[in-house]
Design an enzyme around this catalytic site. Structure first.
Site: not given
Ligand code: AMP
Length: 150
Positions: A110, A112
């Site tokens: 993903h 951001h």
């Molecule tokens: P990272 O893997 O370090 O990029 O972080 C995972 C991202 O996913 C974080 O910014 C979380 O806030 C986000 N996140 C986790 N669970 C969910 C969810 N169910 N829906 C939307 N965002 C999520």
């Protein structure tokens, strides 16, 4: 220096974003096309913080098919431009983390995409959960800027 792990972990079909893609978990969807999906980050680092993911399974930048990277980046650009309009942003920060040592928490690739304003610091990564109605409103504002709102 420790020895690098020669066997990277494999993709887990039950990660949170795979479940969101299959409709097994809810999300505030912003955009979708054949190859990508975009939705609001549940713990936004700034208003409008959106995640863009490929529909094909990949853990992160280390195993993704380059074609999926290209598709994801096209959607990232669409979302970034929409954020400039929808949030009156003055800039955009794009972040991406790989493996636990790289700060990754959810193991489906993903990006951001985060609207920025001069002098406003980002909130912590995976900080506070946002209100659902607020996220729904932000998703709607982005759809309007994308020209895809109903
Ligand atoms: P990272 O893997 O370090 O990029 O972080 C995972 C991202 O996913 C974080 O910014 C979380 O806030 C986000 N996140 C986790 N669970 C969910 C969810 N169910 N829906 C939307 N965002 C999520």
């Amino acid at each position: 220096m420790t020895t690098a792990n020669p066997t990277p972990a494999s993709y887990d079909n039950d990660n949170i974003f795979a479940k969101i893609l299959r409709g097994e978990l809810p999300c505030h969807k912003v955009y979708e096309d054949d190859a990508t999906f975009a939705f609001m980050d549940i713990m936004p680092r700034a208003d409008g913080h959106t995640l863009v993911i490929p529909k094909n399974p990949s853990r992160n930048m280390l195993d993704v098919d380059p074609k999926d990277i290209a598709a994801v980046m096209e959607t990232v650009q669409k979302i970034a431009r929409a954020q400039m309009t929808a949030f009156g942003a003055e800039g955009i920060t794009i972040q991406q983390f790989n493996e636990p040592a790289g700060g990754q928490v959810v193991f489906h690739l993903h990006m951001h995409v985060i609207p920025r304003h001069d002098g406003i610091k980002l909130k912590p990564h995976t900080g506070d959960m946002a209100d659902g109605d607020l996220l729904a409103g932000h998703a709607q504002a982005l759809k309007k800027a994308l020209g895809t709102s109903e």
